[in-house]
Design a protein around this motif. Sequence first.
Motif, PDB file in Angstrom:
ATOM      1  N   GLU A  45       0.924  -1.346   0.052  1.00  0.00           N
ATOM      2  CA  GLU A  45       0.215   0.027  -0.138  1.00  0.00           C
ATOM      3  C   GLU A  45       0.541   1.191  -0.242  1.00  0.00           C
ATOM      4  O   GLU A  45      -0.033   2.364  -0.646  1.00  0.00           O
ATOM      5  CB  GLU A  45      -0.737   0.075   1.215  1.00  0.00           C
ATOM      6  N   ILE A  46       1.903   1.341   0.850  1.00  0.00           N
ATOM      7  CA  ILE A  46       3.086   2.284   0.711  1.00  0.00           C
ATOM      8  C   ILE A  46       4.072   2.761  -0.109  1.00  0.00           C
ATOM      9  O   ILE A  46       4.574   3.526  -0.054  1.00  0.00           O
ATOM     10  CB  ILE A  46       3.230   2.657   2.385  1.00  0.00           C
ATOM     11  N   ARG A  47       4.081   1.741  -1.246  1.00  0.00           N
ATOM     12  CA  ARG A  47       5.632   1.588  -1.674  1.00  0.00           C
ATOM     13  C   ARG A  47       5.854   3.039  -2.089  1.00  0.00           C
ATOM     14  O   ARG A  47       6.765   3.073  -2.027  1.00  0.00           O
ATOM     15  CB  ARG A  47       5.270  -0.057  -2.693  1.00  0.00           C
ATOM     16  N   THR A  48       5.066   3.586  -2.978  1.00  0.00           N
ATOM     17  CA  THR A  48       5.518   4.615  -3.262  1.00  0.00           C
ATOM     18  C   THR A  48       5.796   5.215  -2.789  1.00  0.00           C
ATOM     19  O   THR A  48       6.705   6.876  -3.006  1.00  0.00           O
ATOM     20  CB  THR A  48       3.868   5.264  -4.857  1.00  0.00           C
ATOM     21  N   THR A  49       4.571   5.699  -1.747  1.00  0.00           N
ATOM     22  CA  THR A  49       5.600   6.651  -0.682  1.00  0.00           C
ATOM     23  C   THR A  49       6.720   6.638   0.276  1.00  0.00           C
ATOM     24  O   THR A  49       7.692   7.708   0.285  1.00  0.00           O
ATOM     25  CB  THR A  49       4.269   7.174   0.672  1.00  0.00           C
ATOM     26  N   ILE A  50       7.003   5.602   0.265  1.00  0.00           N
ATOM     27  CA  ILE A  50       8.258   4.930   1.181  1.00  0.00           C
ATOM     28  C   ILE A  50       9.224   6.034  -0.132  1.00  0.00           C
ATOM     29  O   ILE A  50      10.255   5.833   0.415  1.00  0.00           O
ATOM     30  CB  ILE A  50       8.552   4.592   1.524  1.00  0.00           C
ATOM     31  N   SER A  52       9.473   7.376  -2.507  1.00  0.00           N
ATOM     32  CA  SER A  52       9.257   9.301  -2.694  1.00  0.00           C
ATOM     33  C   SER A  52       9.913  10.058  -1.199  1.00  0.00           C
ATOM     34  O   SER A  52      10.753  10.450  -1.488  1.00  0.00           O
ATOM     35  CB  SER A  52       7.577   9.693  -2.862  1.00  0.00           C
ATOM     36  N   PHE A  53       9.527   9.125  -0.221  1.00  0.00           N
ATOM     37  CA  PHE A  53      10.366  10.043   0.766  1.00  0.00           C
ATOM     38  C   PHE A  53      11.506  10.005   0.756  1.00  0.00           C
ATOM     39  O   PHE A  53      12.387  10.627   1.044  1.00  0.00           O
ATOM     40  CB  PHE A  53       9.829   8.981   2.325  1.00  0.00           C
TER      41      PHE A  53
END
Length: 248
Positions: A45-50, A52-53
């Motif tokens: 679920e958060i693969r793109t968010t982390i 980018s971070f």
Amino acid sequence: MAENATKPAGRRLLRFLPFGILAGILIVGLLLGWQHYFTLDYLAEIRTTIKSFAAEQGIVAVLSYVLAYGIAVAVAFPATWLLTLIGGFIYGWLFGGLMAAVGATIGATVLFWAARTAFGDGLRERAKGTANKMASGFEGNAFSYLLAMRLLPILPFALVNIVPALFKIPTGIYVAATFLGILPGVFIYAYLGQGIEGVLSVAAESGTTVGLGDLVTPEITLGLMGMALLACVAPVYKFIRSRKQPAS
């Protein structure tokens, strides 16, 4: 007299403080449900968010990753293997694996120190007979035994962090054996993480569940066990030679 008597008791209780703090963090984390974030489904679920971070924050993201890994290992939080996958997923198998090894070694050393402060000296001093001989044998071959314990994938990582604290093992040997012993495992998991993008994408789109068994093969497990057995060769050979030598 009463005041003097309370001082040794106070010191004895104080030595349990570091271990108690780590245990307290673990309990709070479990009660708050942090373990639900240590799943491949949540990573999907958060693969793109982390990613980018990590790209935006640079060194801050690197230090945050190492710190988070160290804390998770120090408090013996379950499923820290996922952090190794994340390292490989974000930074690649080599750099991600090295960062995971650094974080894991820091966390393991903190737990080792806390356990030794709380339990080590007292238990070692009370060891007698066979237990004392076993302790002496472990201490005499500490690096080889610790290396084998680290390489052997069937032993819980947290258990291997605590058991050596019951023996008189120099911290330097513990750190070196820990770092070198976990390198093969973290590189393997980081390599799996490096190539997990496709699996996570499919899982996120289809709503299917991904498990560790979908990534780790029997060949990987057997390879780690073989390296652990190889690490045991030196102390076993030393023991056999000592038994064959005539008593003086």
